[in-house]
Design an enzyme around this catalytic site. Structure first.
Site, PDB file in Angstrom:
ATOM      1  N   PRO A 615      -6.984  -1.011  -6.348  1.00 22.90           N
ATOM      2  CA  PRO A 615      -6.043  -1.407  -5.277  1.00 22.90           C
ATOM      3  C   PRO A 615      -6.666  -2.295  -4.218  1.00 22.90           C
ATOM      4  CG  PRO A 615      -6.577   0.939  -5.161  1.00 22.90           C
ATOM      5  CD  PRO A 615      -7.116   0.439  -6.447  1.00 22.90           C
ATOM      6  N   HIS A 798       5.041   0.844  -4.750  1.00 25.62           N
ATOM      7  CA  HIS A 798       3.779   0.184  -4.431  1.00 25.62           C
ATOM      8  C   HIS A 798       2.695   1.250  -4.604  1.00 25.62           C
ATOM      9  CE1 HIS A 798       5.873  -3.302  -2.588  1.00 25.62           C
ATOM     10  NE2 HIS A 798       6.750  -2.388  -2.225  1.00 25.62           N
ATOM     11  N   THR A 799       2.071   1.277  -5.774  1.00 27.12           N
ATOM     12  CA  THR A 799       1.137   2.362  -6.064  1.00 27.12           C
ATOM     13  C   THR A 799      -0.094   2.326  -5.177  1.00 27.12           C
ATOM     14  OG1 THR A 799       0.140   1.039  -7.840  1.00 27.12           O
ATOM     15  CG2 THR A 799       1.909   2.558  -8.449  1.00 27.12           C
ATOM     16  N   CYS A 800      -0.498   1.134  -4.724  1.00 30.38           N
ATOM     17  CA  CYS A 800      -1.685   1.087  -3.869  1.00 30.38           C
ATOM     18  C   CYS A 800      -1.398   1.674  -2.490  1.00 30.38           C
ATOM     19  CB  CYS A 800      -2.215  -0.338  -3.750  1.00 30.38           C
ATOM     20  SG  CYS A 800      -0.999  -1.558  -3.287  1.00 30.38           S
ATOM     21  N   PHE A 801      -0.121   1.820  -2.129  1.00 29.12           N
ATOM     22  CA  PHE A 801       0.245   2.448  -0.858  1.00 29.12           C
ATOM     23  C   PHE A 801       0.874   3.827  -1.068  1.00 29.12           C
ATOM     24  CE2 PHE A 801       0.723  -2.185   0.017  1.00 29.12           C
ATOM     25  CZ  PHE A 801      -0.343  -2.304   0.896  1.00 29.12           C
TER      26      PHE A 801
END
Length: 833
Positions: A615, A798-801
């Site tokens: 990420p 939003h996987t990084c968030f």
């Protein structure tokens, strides 16, 4: 007697006096409350009486949505005199739409100085309605409603808007191909909407159906040729939709366009694949197979290498967009040119490579057989809207229909196939099936386990026992040495574990402990020092120092290929034991990178995997390149490799002579895909291939291919027990926290099974496994964002968030259905960003 009568009279007078005194006190108190302390006005009836309020509606019903309307409310005393109101009077007006949303209104108090015959007893309320249906209007003072409040007012939809009306071919707008059988009626639903997205079938009449709608159908290869066809549009008032009945009387590939008053409706441009009766039955049978794995014999016309792909010629997707392409199936105009070019260099029918195109529920695999026995996988395409079927003319080389398979980032494949129409129809049918009515995950797992048991002839009661002596202090090496001479048959038997210098008997517990500790050693982030800090992982590594980071093979670990093959066999062993079931079931203790899982089942690696796997790189570089002009960045198709001390070690060309090929706005997505291919695949190619070799020695790849990468993780690692209360307590909300969308979301999540909760976690965070401390250990916290400007679409993540974005929905049922589609079929092609 007279004395007693006198006493009784006095007592009665005292009682009456006290009663009258108490009554007068109550009257005065009530008068003070309701008439500002003016007892005289109270007895005159000179106080605000909400039952005498009058509402004047300044519009005629019914009225269309989109209009700004007003109403006036007048207030009076009980005696009929006007009651002056102001902002301090505390008049509250609430307007609620049919879906429970509050409509914003403006309340104006009439200034008495501006009026001749009034004393300021009026308020004017102005508002604009966008949603059709019955609206509730409530008018209150101090929480007490006026007479007949709340009021019900009907707002009708506006005229049909082509920009908002949708030809609902499938559950997803990305699919533009429909398959028909010649001379048979095919019905398509039209979701008729006004400009505010209200269903508006009730506003249409026969003239609209027959004169304003127009359908044009023409041959795909020649836009001037029109096949014989009939069509009719009629209303379905029960479902509040329109129905398009279409019959095409000849087989072939066609393009269609549906317009309303000359303007194309949404999804109105689509491709039609018309099959004859036998082709239709074959394709229908393929899609309806419970254990789908069909193949087609083809000829490979051409195969673009990276050098051709990286030329200045526009990409396939760019050329297709200039051709006014309509979706998943196109006519490719340069097929004859490609065929002629192949023919000009001496390629004949005999020299064309014979390949086989396999289609499973998740993948389209091109294989070639050496000596008609040994298979080799040439390439794999995911069965998703991202994979396009480009149907072309008959090849001049082998006199067979052609088809191009292109997913936009790996080399496209051009095939000739005698059953091209059936192949394309099977692909489209599976895609429709996956996106709207997929086989349940549980059914897939049951099928996988049954096929795996059948493949190895596994029987829980007849397995041999193989004893392994393991050194707990040297778990990895001793386990590798104990199993390195075992055959595939031996790996399928029951392992009995004996730990060195321990007297424990293995009745299943030691075996389970051994596999768990071994998986942690191989797939963990490394052992821990005495102070609790984590050391660098040995065989597997993460992209960053984070307990939530996902692991993939470590090319710098120093371990030989046989150890990675052993790791693959350990995963295969866990799957074998789980297939037997019962107390034998084993789970892999690991948090695998999405890109690594994808490579296990033969899927290509793209830059989108950086969002979950790395990420930091995704947020600092990938998003920046995507969102900005790269003209002045001086990027090239190369990747610099640095030493641990920060010195430049080497420069890797991502394409031939990549350091001399500039990255432009037209090829920057291709550049990012090349970076992903290098970092997540090519740099660990040997380790991945060794791991897959070990895995597929126990679990055939055709069985693994029925899963996507998210499902594969669930099969391998199982489902972490997820508490909805823990999730809700440790989450944040961006948007109306107590609005209907938020409340509906939590209601839907509360109804989910553990498998569905794992899917939700996987969809939002990139992994179905929680950190040891649960949701409170997620960093950043699980975030629910309400997207007010979007309506009715699929949720995005939003996987990084660790963030899930929920659009606005008209009902709880719509939200529940779309959320389930997103988490079960939303790996690619569903707008996950």
């Amino acid at each position: 007697m007279a004395g007693l009568a006198f006493v009784a009279t006095v007592c009665a007078s005292i009682v009456i006096f006290h009663w009258l005194r108490s009554l007068s006190q109550r009257v005065v108190t009530n008068a003070n409350t309701r008439a500002g302390g003016d007892v005289v006005r109270y007895f005159r009836g000179d106080f605000l009486d909400l039952s005498k309020s009058v509402v004047e509606w300044l519009w005629s019903e019914p009225i269309e949505v989109g209009r700004t309307v007003s109403f006036i409310t007048r207030f009076y005393y009980n005696n009929g005199a006007p009651f002056a109101v102001s902002e301090s009077t505390n008049i509250n007006v609430e307007i609620t739409s049919p879906c429970g949303m509050e409509v914003v209104s403006v309340v104006e108090y009439i200034d008495p100085k501006a009026l001749r015959d009034h004393v300021g007893n009026e308020i004017k309320v102005t508002f604009t309605v966008r949603k059709s249906g019955v609206h509730q209007i409530s008018i209150e003072k101090n929480a007490e409603p006026i007479m007949k409040s709340p009021f019900s007012k009907i707002f009708i939809p506006g005229p049909l808007s082509p920009a908002h009306t949708i030809l609902a071919r499938t559950t997803h707008a990305a699919l533009s191909v429909i398959t028909l059988t010649e001379e048979c009626n095919h019905r398509i639903m039209i979701d008729a909407r006004d400009e505010y997205d209200n269903k508006c079938v009730s506003r249409l009449n026969r003239f609209d159906y027959e004169e304003k709608f127009k359908l044009n159908v023409r041959e795909a290869s020649d836009h001037d040729v029109y096949p014989p066809f009939t069509w009719e549009i009629k209303p379905d008032h029960k479902a509040q939709n329109l129905l398009l009945d279409l019959v095409v009387y000849v087989s072939g590939c066609f393009k269609a366009s549906l317009t309303y008053e000359g303007e194309e409706i949404q999804n109105g441009n689509f491709d039609i694949l018309v099959l004859n009766y036998s082709e239709s039955k074959e394709a229908e049978g393929n899609v309806g197979k419970e254990n789908l794995n069909v193949w087609f014999e083809c000829r490979l016309l051409s195969e673009e290498d990276y050098s051709n792909d990286d030329s200045d010629e526009p990409s396939t997707s760019a050329r297709v967009s200039r051709m006014h392409s309509m979706g998943d199936m196109f006519v490719y105009p340069s097929i004859k040119q490609a065929s002629s070019r192949s023919k000009s260099v001496g390629m004949s029918h005999k020299k064309l490579r014979k390949v086989y195109c396999y289609i499973t529920p998740k993948q389209l695999i091109i294989k070639e057989y050496y000596f008609k026995i040994f298979p080799k996988r040439l390439c794999t395409f995911k069965v998703s809207p991202a994979t396009k079927m480009l149907c072309g003319d008959v090849s001049e080389i082998c006199d067979l229909p052609t088809i191009i398979i292109d997913d936009g980032f790996q080399p496209r494949v051009i095939l000739s196939c005698s059953r091209r129409n059936v192949l394309a129809a099977t692909f489209v049918g599976i895609l429709h099936h996956n996106m709207g009515q997929s086989q349940s995950f549980e059914a897939k797992v049951n099928h996988f386990n049954a096929q795996l048991r059948e493949h190895h002839k596994l029987d829980r009661g007849s397995r041999k026992k193989i004893e392994l002596k393991i050194d707990r202090d040297d778990l990895l090496h001793s386990s590798f040495k104990a199993t390195k001479h075992l055959s595939t048959y031996d790996w399928c038997q029951q392992f009995i574990i004996h730990f060195k210098n321990e007297n424990g008997l293995d009745w299943g517990g030691l075996n389970r402990e051994w596999l768990f500790l071994l998986c942690k050693t191989i797939f963990g982030r490394g052992s821990e020092e005495s102070d609790g800090t984590a050391t660098e992982s040995s065989m597997f590594r993460t992209m960053k120092d984070d307990p939530q980071a996902l692991v993939l093979p470590n090319c710098a670990s120093g371990y030989k290929a046989k150890y990675f093959e052993f790791a693959g066999k350990i995963v295969g062993k866990c799957l074998l034991e789980s297939a037997i079931g019962g107390e034998n079931a084993r789970q892999v203790a690991g948090r695998f990178a999405r890109s690594f899982l994808a490579q296990m089942i033969g899927l290509p690696v793209t830059y989108m995997y950086f969002e979950s796997d790395d990420p930091d790189l995704y947020m600092t570089k990938v998003e920046y390149v995507i969102d900005n002009d790269v003209t002045d960045m001086e990027l090239t198709f190369s990747e610099e490799v640095y030493t641990a001390g920060g010195a430049l070690e080497m420069t890797i060309d991502l394409v031939p002579h990549g350091s001399k090929v500039l990255v432009t706005n037209s090829n920057k997505h291709k550049y990012l895909n090349r970076v992903a291919q290098y970092r997540l695949s090519d740099s660990i190619k040997d380790e991945v291939e060794s791991f897959i070799k070990g895995l597929t020695s126990l679990v055939p790849d055709n069985l693994l291919s029925v899963f996507d990468e998210n499902e594969l993780e669930l099969v391998m690692c199982g489902v972490t027990k997820i508490s909805v209360d823990d999730l809700k307590e440790n989450s944040t909300t961006n948007g109306p926290r107590f609005g209907p969308t938020c409340n509906w979301f939590w209601a839907a999540v509360t109804s989910f099974s553990q498998d569905e909760l794992a899917r939700l976690l996987q969809f939002t965070t990139g992994c179905s496994q929680l950190p040891p401390d649960g949701f409170k250990a997620l960093e950043p916290r699980f975030k629910l964002s309400i997207v007010d400007y979007n309506t009715g679409g699929l949720p995005t993540a939003h996987t990084c968030f660790n963030e899930i974005c929920m659009p606005h929905y008209d009902s709880y049922e719509d939200l529940h259905r779309m959320l389930r589609i997103a988490i079960t079929e939303g790996a690619t092609g569903f707008g996950i960003v």
